[in-house]
Write an enzyme that holds these catalytic residues in place. Structure first.
Site, PDB file in Angstrom:
ATOM      1  N   ASP A 191       0.882  -1.162   0.000  1.00  0.00           N
ATOM      2  CA  ASP A 191       0.000   0.000   0.000  1.00  0.00           C
ATOM      3  C   ASP A 191       0.920   1.211   0.000  1.00  0.00           C
ATOM      4  OD1 ASP A 191      -1.678   2.131   0.522  1.00  0.00           O
ATOM      5  OD2 ASP A 191      -2.815   1.113   2.089  1.00  0.00           O
ATOM      6  N   VAL A 192       1.013   1.892  -1.136  1.00  0.00           N
ATOM      7  CA  VAL A 192       1.995   2.977  -1.276  1.00  0.00           C
ATOM      8  C   VAL A 192       1.735   4.135  -0.322  1.00  0.00           C
ATOM      9  CG1 VAL A 192       2.539   2.420  -3.682  1.00  0.00           C
ATOM     10  CG2 VAL A 192       0.715   4.083  -3.170  1.00  0.00           C
ATOM     11  N   LYS A 238      -0.784  14.845 -10.152  1.00  0.00           N
ATOM     12  CA  LYS A 238       0.207  14.481 -11.160  1.00  0.00           C
ATOM     13  C   LYS A 238       1.237  15.604 -11.354  1.00  0.00           C
ATOM     14  CE  LYS A 238      -1.086  10.324 -12.121  1.00  0.00           C
ATOM     15  NZ  LYS A 238      -0.198   9.166 -11.833  1.00  0.00           N
ATOM     16  N   ASN A 254       4.347   3.556 -10.368  1.00  0.00           N
ATOM     17  CA  ASN A 254       3.226   3.520 -11.307  1.00  0.00           C
ATOM     18  C   ASN A 254       1.864   3.585 -10.635  1.00  0.00           C
ATOM     19  OD1 ASN A 254       1.801   2.655 -13.927  1.00  0.00           O
ATOM     20  ND2 ASN A 254       1.367   0.920 -12.574  1.00  0.00           N
ATOM     21  N   TYR A 289      -6.860  15.156  -9.710  1.00  0.00           N
ATOM     22  CA  TYR A 289      -5.911  14.310 -10.432  1.00  0.00           C
ATOM     23  C   TYR A 289      -4.780  15.151 -11.012  1.00  0.00           C
ATOM     24  CZ  TYR A 289      -4.193  11.046 -14.006  1.00  0.00           C
ATOM     25  OH  TYR A 289      -3.420  10.238 -14.799  1.00  0.00           O
TER      26      TYR A 289
END
Length: 261
Positions: free
Chosen positions: A72-73, A172, A99, A168
């Site tokens: 779990d990042v 990013k 990723n 989002y």
């Protein structure tokens, strides 16, 4: 196609150990298959361990080396544990592909703050924890840092504001700057850190929407009236994770089929 076939992809990644987050499906699984075919030892990491195991079995059956680790990042302890398991099995992870990512569409005024936070926790915090842990171990290794290759999967949404994707795009953009900041911090050590910013691609996650009337209208509005296939970015991933990328760091590479023109 067997990984042991002499006519397969050149073994450009022999001796490399690659950690791929978000490796249970989509781009992560695509990268895992390609890197295994190129000779890398592949560690696929995600929360859906059952899907990871299926991918690992596929890679091994074709002659590749692969390992599934739960990850779990968002959780620092989980990230550390994943790298520990990878090292115990394959040795030092010299190549990292950050990723893992999530999305939630909708106009800003309607977006629950919980959704905003969830996106940042994976796409920003998760990238930070993953890249930092990989880099920390490379820096502590005995002369191996110069083999370090780290690729952050960002998006053209990190370079351009996309309609209805405010959280989002913000996440990013953070991922892009994290890649550049890590590259600058580790440049003397020889670790290469770069960001890839793909445009709209056809994947198993969005295929149903792009088949809808709204999705088809959006495709028609793109400059070339088409989506990119998911494997359009593979040549860049393979290059940036190879020895040939020793002189590429801090780069932000957009691959979008002119979608943002």
């Amino acid at each position: 196609m067997s990984l042991t076939d002499k006519n397969d992809m050149a073994r450009t990644h022999e001796g490399r150990t690659v950690m791929i987050t978000g490796g249970s499906s989509g781009l992560g699984a695509l990268f895992a298959r390609a890197l295994a075919a190129a000779g890398a030892r592949v560690v696929v990491a995600a929360r859906r361990v059952d899907r990871l195991e299926s991918l690992v079995e596929e890679i091994r059956s074709n002659g590749g080396e692969a390992l599934a680790v739960p990850l779990d990042v968002r959780d620092e302890a989980s990230v550390v544990a994943a790298f520990d398991m990878a090292e115990a099995h394959f040795g030092l992870v010299d190549t990292v592909i950050a990723n893992a990512g999530v999305n939630s569409s909708g106009m800003a005024v309607d977006l629950p703050i919980e959704d905003f936070d969830a996106i940042q926790s994976v796409n920003c915090r998760g990238v930070f924890l993953t890249v930092r842990e990989g880099g920390k171990r490379l820096l502590a290794s005995d002369g191996m840092a110069q083999r370090g290759r780290i690729v952050v999967l960002a998006s053209v949404g990190g370079l351009n504001a996309l309609h209805g994707l405010v959280a989002y795009c913000a996440s990013k953009a953070s991922a892009v700057m994290l890649a550049r900041a890590f590259a600058k911090e580790w440049v003397k050590a020889g670790i290469s850190v770069n960001a890839l910013c793909p445009g709209y691609m056809l994947t198993d996650i969005n295929e149903e929407w792009f088949e809808s009337a709204s999705g088809k209208r959006m495709i028609e509005r793109l400059p070339r009236s088409r989506l990119m296939p998911a494997d359009a970015i593979l040549p860049n991933v393979l290059h940036l994770t190879s020895d040939a990328a020793a002189y590429v760091t801090g780069s932000v590479i957009a691959i979008d089929d002119a979608q943002m023109l």
